[in-house]
Every structure is written in C-alpha cells, then in structure tokens.
Write a protein that holds these residues in place. Sequence first.
Motif, short mmCIF file in Angstrom:
data_model
loop_
_atom_site.label_atom_id
_atom_site.label_comp_id
_atom_site.label_asym_id
_atom_site.label_seq_id
_atom_site.Cartn_x
_atom_site.Cartn_y
_atom_site.Cartn_z
N SER A 110 0.88 -1.30 -0.03
CA SER A 110 0.01 0.08 -0.03
C SER A 110 0.88 1.24 0.08
O SER A 110 1.68 1.35 0.75
CB SER A 110 -0.89 0.13 1.46
N VAL A 111 0.61 2.26 -0.79
CA VAL A 111 1.10 3.57 -1.17
C VAL A 111 0.18 4.62 -0.68
O VAL A 111 -1.09 4.93 -1.19
CB VAL A 111 1.62 3.70 -2.45
N TRP A 115 2.48 10.33 1.09
CA TRP A 115 4.01 9.99 1.26
C TRP A 115 5.01 10.65 0.37
O TRP A 115 4.59 11.11 -0.84
CB TRP A 115 4.01 8.55 1.05
N MET A 120 7.81 5.71 -0.12
CA MET A 120 7.56 4.76 -0.52
C MET A 120 8.40 3.60 -1.02
O MET A 120 8.14 2.45 -0.85
CB MET A 120 6.99 5.09 -2.06
N ARG A 121 9.58 4.16 -1.29
CA ARG A 121 10.65 3.12 -1.70
C ARG A 121 10.94 2.45 -0.24
O ARG A 121 11.22 0.99 -0.49
CB ARG A 121 11.95 3.94 -2.05
N GLU A 123 8.96 1.46 2.21
CA GLU A 123 7.93 0.51 2.22
C GLU A 123 7.96 -0.83 1.38
O GLU A 123 7.84 -1.74 1.88
CB GLU A 123 6.42 1.30 1.90
N PRO A 159 -0.80 6.89 -5.54
CA PRO A 159 -0.76 6.12 -4.10
C PRO A 159 -2.06 5.35 -4.10
O PRO A 159 -3.17 5.76 -4.46
CB PRO A 159 -1.01 7.33 -3.15
N TYR A 174 6.75 -0.52 -9.35
CA TYR A 174 6.69 0.75 -9.48
C TYR A 174 6.18 1.03 -11.17
O TYR A 174 5.80 2.17 -11.14
CB TYR A 174 8.41 0.83 -9.58
N ALA A 177 2.29 1.61 -10.56
CA ALA A 177 2.16 2.88 -9.78
C ALA A 177 2.48 4.15 -10.86
O ALA A 177 1.76 5.21 -10.82
CB ALA A 177 2.96 2.88 -8.53
#
Length: 331
Positions: A110-111, A115, A120-121, A123, A159, A174, A177
């Motif tokens: 989850s993003v 953030w 994010m990276r 996580e 996100p 990546y 997203a």
Amino acid sequence: MSVIKRLILLLVVVALAAGGAMYHWANAPMTLAQPALDVTIKPYSSVRSVAVQLRAGGVPVHPLLFNLLARVMDVGTKLKSGNYEFATGISPYELMQKLARGDVNQYVVSVIEGWTFKKMRAEIDANPALKHDTSGLPDADLMQLIGADRAEAEGMFFPDTYLFPKGSSDVEVYKRAYRLMQRRLNEAWASRAAGLPYNSPYEALIMASLVEKETGQADERSQVAAVFVNRLRKRMLLQTDPTVIYGMGDLYTGRIRRRDLTTDTPYNTYTRPGLPPTPIALPGAASLAASLNPAQSDALYFVARGDGTSHFSANLQEHNRAVDKYQRGEQ
C-alpha cells in the motif's frame, strides 16, 4: 465366446478399472510435505514441468497421472504461473482447477497519499513478498528502468493498494504505480478549468502535491488549491510550510523555526517565487482534481483553526485577525 470378444471384454474391463483408478486418484485428498505450502510455478511451464515443480515444492502429484488429468480436463495449455498456496487435503482435481483458474496468492503493498517517494521506496524495500531488484538503485536509474520520461521520481507514482503474486519484482510495482499516475494526471489535465497558471501537466502535479500536504479536510482541497492559484496569478510567494520541510530533508526534526523560513533552498516558497522544482509528495486523485479545478474564490490566505479545518481570507488584514484568533488565542 470367441477370442476377439474375450479380448474386447478384457480391454473394456481394463479401461473401466483404469478409469476408476484415475477417478479415485484425481479426487483423493493428498498429504503434503507440510500442512500448508507455497509453491511458485514459473512462467511458460509445460504440464510436465508444472508437475516437477509441484513435487519439488512438496505436493506429491504423479507426473504421468497429472499429465493425463490435464488432458482429460483439457487444461494443458491453460495452467497459469504464479505463487500458489496449497493445504493438505487438496485433491489433484482441485489442484488442477486452481492452476487453470490462476488462483495465485495475492500479496499487497500500500502506498499512502502524501507519502514522499523516499517513504514509498522504504515500504516496498521492506515487503518480504517482493523480489527487490531496485534495492540500492539511485532514483534516476530506477526511473530509467521503468521507462519514465524524467529522472525526478518525487510525485510520479500514484498512491494506491497494489496486489501482486509472491516473488514479483518490485520493478513491476513501480511500473504500475507510475503508469497509473500518468493516466490519472492526463485524465485530470484533460478536464482542467480554463486559465490556470500551469504550463504543463507536470506543474499541475507539483501543485497537487502542495494541496495534498496542506489539506487537513478533504472538502477543503479545492479551496486550498484556489489560494495557491490566486497567489501564482498575482505573482505572490506561495509561502507554504510543507515545501520548507521538504527542502530541509533530514534536518527537519518536527518543527519549523523562523530561521528555517528564511534559509533559502530550491523548495523554500518563502524565499523563491512560483512552484517548487518538483512535487514534494505523492498526491492522490482528489488533490489532482482540486488542483486542476480549484474553487471559485478570491482567497489569498488560509490559517489552521486547530480543529483540522482552515479559515480562508481574501486580504492580509482579515488573515492577521484569523491568525490572532486561531493561532495566538486572541479574541
């Protein structure tokens, strides 16, 4: 009875017996090497290869019978790759159905809206179900790897909650997203209001990140966006604290001091006019929409009331009164 008739009868009996044995095997519960197993089937595997991978993973399927069952069920070309979870008691028939449906285990990353890309990276790097092919890779190299059209990563990923099979490469997360952000940004840009002070969708993305970080209430996003848009039109400094915090990087310890507001960085909107050079966070769909369709308002200032909402003002005198009331406790 002639020899031929006896031979035919024998063949029929054998076929029935074989069919019965096959039926029994296909529907008999299996005892696995462990009560529950994760087995990964590689892409482009043949039926024989799938059987080998299952046995290596602790699922005691018979390769020849497994291949015959796939033929009988007509799923030989339909078995899907991915990570599967099997429990003791599953039958070969149920297992074959599971493989044909592609009921792979779905893991989640989850993003969260607001953030930073750095968060994010972290996580994604901490997710044990992913293969970490980008670990330690500079942001610019990561962006090149996923086919992005710019080296700056901040704000470029949408996100959301992303599902993936166990063992997937983090590169795929990546990519998904990034592509989703491109689609959402382009959709919002296509329906933008007229006369906005943005020269490109990327500038709108930067604005959306400011709105994301400055908004405590969802229904105030369009009003916050209106303040920033109005200030840009009047060539006023944006003067938004989240840009100062972002520019401070690791020097930020939880509070902004007066000297931080006057210390120049590329992101300090108290010292530099216009938008910062990149987004400062990952904005969600609501902030994108608000930035491209801000409220009809002449407000140039806002101040937090202390309850999660903001007071908006059209001039400095009204704003100062609001600051005295909500920030300094004066009536």
